[in-house]
Design an enzyme around this catalytic site. Structure first.
Site, mmCIF file in Angstrom:
data_model
loop_
_atom_site.group_PDB
_atom_site.id
_atom_site.type_symbol
_atom_site.label_atom_id
_atom_site.label_comp_id
_atom_site.label_asym_id
_atom_site.label_seq_id
_atom_site.Cartn_x
_atom_site.Cartn_y
_atom_site.Cartn_z
ATOM 1 N N ASP A 1 -16.593 8.069 10.491
ATOM 2 C CA ASP A 1 -15.817 7.858 9.422
ATOM 3 C C ASP A 1 -14.316 8.141 9.809
ATOM 4 O O ASP A 1 -14.100 8.475 10.815
ATOM 5 C CB ASP A 1 -16.067 9.133 8.424
ATOM 6 N N LEU A 2 -13.314 7.867 9.314
ATOM 7 C CA LEU A 2 -11.895 7.991 9.440
ATOM 8 C C LEU A 2 -11.040 8.939 9.029
ATOM 9 O O LEU A 2 -10.930 10.031 9.824
ATOM 10 C CB LEU A 2 -11.296 6.472 9.016
ATOM 11 N N ASP A 3 -10.875 9.032 7.749
ATOM 12 C CA ASP A 3 -10.177 10.024 7.263
ATOM 13 C C ASP A 3 -10.817 11.329 7.399
ATOM 14 O O ASP A 3 -12.090 11.448 6.644
ATOM 15 C CB ASP A 3 -9.820 9.525 5.695
ATOM 16 N N THR B 1 -5.862 11.984 7.198
ATOM 17 C CA THR B 1 -4.889 11.032 6.346
ATOM 18 C C THR B 1 -4.902 11.577 4.652
ATOM 19 O O THR B 1 -4.080 11.048 4.054
ATOM 20 C CB THR B 1 -5.185 9.522 6.193
ATOM 21 N N LYS C 1 -12.061 12.603 -1.552
ATOM 22 C CA LYS C 1 -12.141 12.435 -0.045
ATOM 23 C C LYS C 1 -13.264 11.464 -0.079
ATOM 24 O O LYS C 1 -14.593 11.836 -0.525
ATOM 25 C CB LYS C 1 -12.708 13.586 0.736
ATOM 26 N N GLY C 2 -13.487 10.327 0.614
ATOM 27 C CA GLY C 2 -14.312 9.332 0.880
ATOM 28 C C GLY C 2 -14.723 8.447 -0.658
ATOM 29 O O GLY C 2 -15.470 7.617 -0.349
ATOM 30 N N ARG D 1 -10.347 3.688 -3.458
ATOM 31 C CA ARG D 1 -8.867 3.764 -4.172
ATOM 32 C C ARG D 1 -9.122 3.688 -5.695
ATOM 33 O O ARG D 1 -8.573 4.379 -6.809
ATOM 34 C CB ARG D 1 -8.060 2.696 -3.678
ATOM 35 N N SER E 1 -15.704 3.534 7.049
ATOM 36 C CA SER E 1 -14.604 4.078 6.430
ATOM 37 C C SER E 1 -14.604 3.221 5.202
ATOM 38 O O SER E 1 -14.638 2.066 4.997
ATOM 39 C CB SER E 1 -13.317 3.852 7.015
ATOM 40 N N ALA E 2 -14.089 3.994 3.993
ATOM 41 C CA ALA E 2 -14.040 3.439 2.777
ATOM 42 C C ALA E 2 -12.625 2.916 2.431
ATOM 43 O O ALA E 2 -12.395 2.069 1.541
ATOM 44 C CB ALA E 2 -14.319 4.639 1.576
ATOM 45 N N SER E 3 -11.567 3.199 3.493
ATOM 46 C CA SER E 3 -10.408 2.992 3.417
ATOM 47 C C SER E 3 -10.311 1.370 3.812
ATOM 48 O O SER E 3 -10.817 0.781 4.729
ATOM 49 C CB SER E 3 -9.581 3.670 4.205
ATOM 50 N N ASN F 1 -7.279 0.474 4.607
ATOM 51 C CA ASN F 1 -5.998 0.507 5.383
ATOM 52 C C ASN F 1 -6.679 0.998 6.851
ATOM 53 O O ASN F 1 -5.831 1.404 7.635
ATOM 54 C CB ASN F 1 -5.198 1.681 5.052
ATOM 55 N N LYS G 1 -19.896 4.982 -1.058
ATOM 56 C CA LYS G 1 -20.616 5.945 -0.312
ATOM 57 C C LYS G 1 -21.008 6.811 -1.583
ATOM 58 O O LYS G 1 -19.677 6.940 -2.577
ATOM 59 C CB LYS G 1 -19.927 7.129 0.705
ATOM 60 N N GLU H 1 -19.255 12.482 9.412
ATOM 61 C CA GLU H 1 -18.593 12.603 8.249
ATOM 62 C C GLU H 1 -17.900 13.767 7.654
ATOM 63 O O GLU H 1 -18.480 14.763 7.944
ATOM 64 C CB GLU H 1 -19.811 12.220 6.992
ATOM 65 N N ASP H 2 -16.775 13.602 6.962
ATOM 66 C CA ASP H 2 -16.044 14.963 6.382
ATOM 67 C C ASP H 2 -16.481 15.085 4.811
ATOM 68 O O ASP H 2 -16.151 16.183 4.459
ATOM 69 C CB ASP H 2 -14.850 15.034 6.684
#
Ligand code: B16
Ligand code: MG
Length: 217
Positions: free
Chosen positions: A8-10, A16, A44-45, A48, A113-115, A117, A144, A168-169
């Site tokens: 995962d990213l963020d 972020t 989180k996750g 948007r 990632s869900a982002s 960006n 997710k 994953e966070d």
């Protein structure tokens, strides 16, 4: 044996969440809605669109479709202004060490990632080349805890879901990994991420012995 490690990213590679918080808080306050760090945790996750829906629900506010689109754009522009200032110093501790070890062991490495960006962020922190495939908010139709984002990553790497390991966070992200029949590794608090197969506070706690166990499983 080749496994696939999906990051995962963020909250896993970079923090972020603090930039999402600033941008969402600014938006919420502009609408007369208060927005706390605890509420930010719950985003989180989350995508948007769903994030803005939740903020409006919390504030008991209804807005037109046009206003909704305008606010989403404004939020993202503010978020991007923070992202544009990011550099390698924002990569979370020991993430590069683990990535480099997995590269040296010829393991599959994907981003999940869900982002929307995600690619821009990976470029800013100079990690793009570590990933064989990047699956992000521009590739998925289901958020997710749906396993779609991780299943696409596994497919692109040609690795069976049961041979994938997800870092994953978020609770929704851990559930997505479990729903995909993958090994889930929570990064954060054991109390929050109790559904994960393993939980570590951060990557400094993940040593080569543990990674070797996962590779040989
Ligand atoms: P964007 P992840 C998620 O990233 C964030 O945790 C979440 O807070 C954000 O709303 C979502 O990405 C969408 O981000 O607005 O950039 O498309 O944890 O899945 O890497
Ligand atoms: Mg995350």
């Amino acid at each position: 044996m080749k496994k696939a490690f999906i990051f995962d990213l963020d909250g896993v590679i970079v923090d972020t969440a603090k930039y999402h918080f600033l941008a969402w808080q600014n938006l919420a306050n502009g609408l007369g809605i208060s927005f706390s760090e605890e509420q930010n945790e719950q985003l989180k996750g989350v995508s948007r669109i769903r994030s803005l829906e939740k903020i409006l629900e919390w504030g008991n506010k209804t807005i037109s479709e046009e206003e909704f689109t305008r606010l989403m754009t404004e939020k993202n522009e503010e978020y991007l202004s923070y992202i544009s200032k990011m550099d390698v110093s924002e990569v979370l501790p020991d993430v590069p060490r683990v990535l480099d070890y997995l590269v040296s062991e010829n393991q599959g490495i994907a981003l999940g990632s869900a982002s929307k960006n995600a690619r821009a962020i990976l470029e800013k922190v100079e990690l793009t080349t570590k990933f064989q495939t990047i699956v992000d908010g521009t590739n998925v139709t289901k958020a997710k805890p749906d396993p779609e984002v991780f299943l696409i990553g596994a497919k692109e790497l040609g690795v069976k879901p049961e041979d994938c390991i997800v870092f994953e966070d978020s609770v929704a992200g851990v559930q997505a990994a479990n729903n995909a029949n993958m090994i889930s590794i929570g990064i954060g608090s054991k109390d929050v991420l109790h559904e994960a197969d393993y939980v570590f506070a951060d990557f400094t706690e993940i040593d080569e012995t543990f990674i070797n166990q996962l590779i040989k499983k």
